[in-house]
Write a protein that holds these residues in place. Structure first.
Motif, PDB file in Angstrom:
ATOM      1  N   TYR A  33       0.869  -1.184   0.000  1.00 44.93           N
ATOM      2  CA  TYR A  33       0.000   0.000   0.000  1.00 44.93           C
ATOM      3  C   TYR A  33       0.901   1.227   0.000  1.00 44.93           C
ATOM      4  CZ  TYR A  33      -3.347   3.404   2.066  1.00 44.93           C
ATOM      5  OH  TYR A  33      -4.123   4.502   2.336  1.00 44.93           O
ATOM      6  N   CYS A  36       1.486   2.871   3.377  1.00 48.07           N
ATOM      7  CA  CYS A  36       1.846   2.070   4.547  1.00 48.07           C
ATOM      8  C   CYS A  36       3.149   2.608   5.146  1.00 48.07           C
ATOM      9  CB  CYS A  36       2.017   0.607   4.145  1.00 48.07           C
ATOM     10  SG  CYS A  36       2.716  -0.416   5.470  1.00 48.07           S
ATOM     11  N   GLY A  40       5.380   1.597   2.437  1.00 48.92           N
ATOM     12  CA  GLY A  40       4.843   2.456   1.371  1.00 48.92           C
ATOM     13  C   GLY A  40       5.890   3.342   0.715  1.00 48.92           C
ATOM     14  N   VAL A 177      -8.588   5.010  -2.293  1.00 48.72           N
ATOM     15  CA  VAL A 177      -8.188   3.730  -2.890  1.00 48.72           C
ATOM     16  C   VAL A 177      -9.188   3.304  -3.969  1.00 48.72           C
ATOM     17  CG1 VAL A 177      -7.974   1.255  -2.399  1.00 48.72           C
ATOM     18  CG2 VAL A 177      -6.835   2.913  -0.934  1.00 48.72           C
ATOM     19  N   LEU A 184      -3.131   0.504  -3.831  1.00 53.36           N
ATOM     20  CA  LEU A 184      -2.871  -0.861  -3.335  1.00 53.36           C
ATOM     21  C   LEU A 184      -1.932  -1.476  -4.351  1.00 53.36           C
ATOM     22  CD1 LEU A 184      -6.366  -2.097  -2.114  1.00 53.36           C
ATOM     23  CD2 LEU A 184      -4.483  -1.199  -0.758  1.00 53.36           C
TER      24      LEU A 184
END
Ligand SMILES: CCCCCCCCCCCC(=O)SCCNC(=O)CCNC(=O)[C@H](O)C(C)(C)COP(=O)(O)OP(=O)(O)OC[C@H]1O[C@@H](n2cnc3c(N)ncnc32)[C@H](O)[C@@H]1OP(=O)(O)O
Length: 193
Positions: A33, A36, A40, A177, A184
């Motif tokens: 993600y 994240c 991330g 998202v 994602l």
């Protein structure tokens, strides 16, 4: 004080087998993600943990401690090191079992200080399953896969339905998202393999 940890796993478990569709050893996973904190690529001061599949149920992970990760001067913050293990173990469970799961419990033994500039090499493995409970553990070594042992961690992950994330996630992030699924970074896997 004794450093001998209690028995692990703490309950009777079945062997955790690598899912037949789990990627072969050497496969690099990339972030799951974009936002994240653990992995991330759009989190400027995140850990940017790199992960790849190992043999059996193992996952190999590494990250380099930067100035943004300090607790004491020149040393990594313990909470961020625990975060790295949460992430590495989450990837171990998610990728090797191909089931969505969240951390229920995480314990970390800090065995040696981790200086800024060092690279932590983490190996996570699955230790067993009991119903929805998945037990996993990891070790972290300094600057090389066979470097000095700096941390150990043990975790309980609980398998959840994907609804967990939809019901509990903040609406604006879920909307972002939905509008930009590429946030994602990895495609979803079958929750009923
Ligand atoms: C593409 C792939 C990439 C994948 C890449 C993924 C990377 C992600 C990396 C980071 C991972 C995270 O940080 S995840 C985010 C941090 N974690 C969370 O937010 C979880 C918050 N907690 C919860 O939502 C909940 O408490 C759950 C889901 C964990 C459990 O709730 P529940 O579903 O109602 O189930 P519950 O009955 O309470 O618990 C199930 C069983 O687990 C046990 N259990 C639950 N919690 C504990 C606990 N702390 N200590 C001991 N045991 C526990 C219960 O006793 C029970 O045992 P028994 O009665 O069955 O024997």
């Amino acid at each position: 004080m004794s450093r001998v940890p209690p028995p692990w796993p703490p309950v009777e478990v079945e062997t955790a087998h690598r899912h037949p569709d789990a990627p072969p050893p050497g496969t690099k996973f990339g972030p799951h993600y974009a936002h994240c904190f653990g992995c991330g690529d759009e989190v400027e001061h995140g850990l940017h943990l790199q992960t790849e599949a190992g043999e059996g149920t193992a996952i190999h992970a590494q990250f380099t401690v930067t100035e943004a990760h300090q607790g004491a001067p020149g040393l990594a913050h313990g909470g961020l090191l625990a975060c790295a293990f949460d992430e590495a173990l989450g990837v171990t469970v998610g990728q090797q079992l191909r089931r969505p799961a969240v951390t229920g419990r995480l314990e970390t033994d800090f065995l040696a200080p981790v200086p800024v500039g060092s690279t932590l090499h983490i190996v996570g493995t699955l230790d067993g399953i009991a119903g929805r409970k998945v037990y996993a553990s990891a070790e972290g070594r300094l600057d090389a896969p066979d470097g000095p042992l700096a941390l150990r961690a043990r975790a309980l992950f609980v398998i959840v339905d994907f609804r967990h994330f939809v019901e509990h996630g903040r609406a604006e992030d879920l909307r972002a998202v939905a509008e930009n699924p590429s946030l994602l970074r990895q495609s979803r896997f079958d929750i009923n393999p």
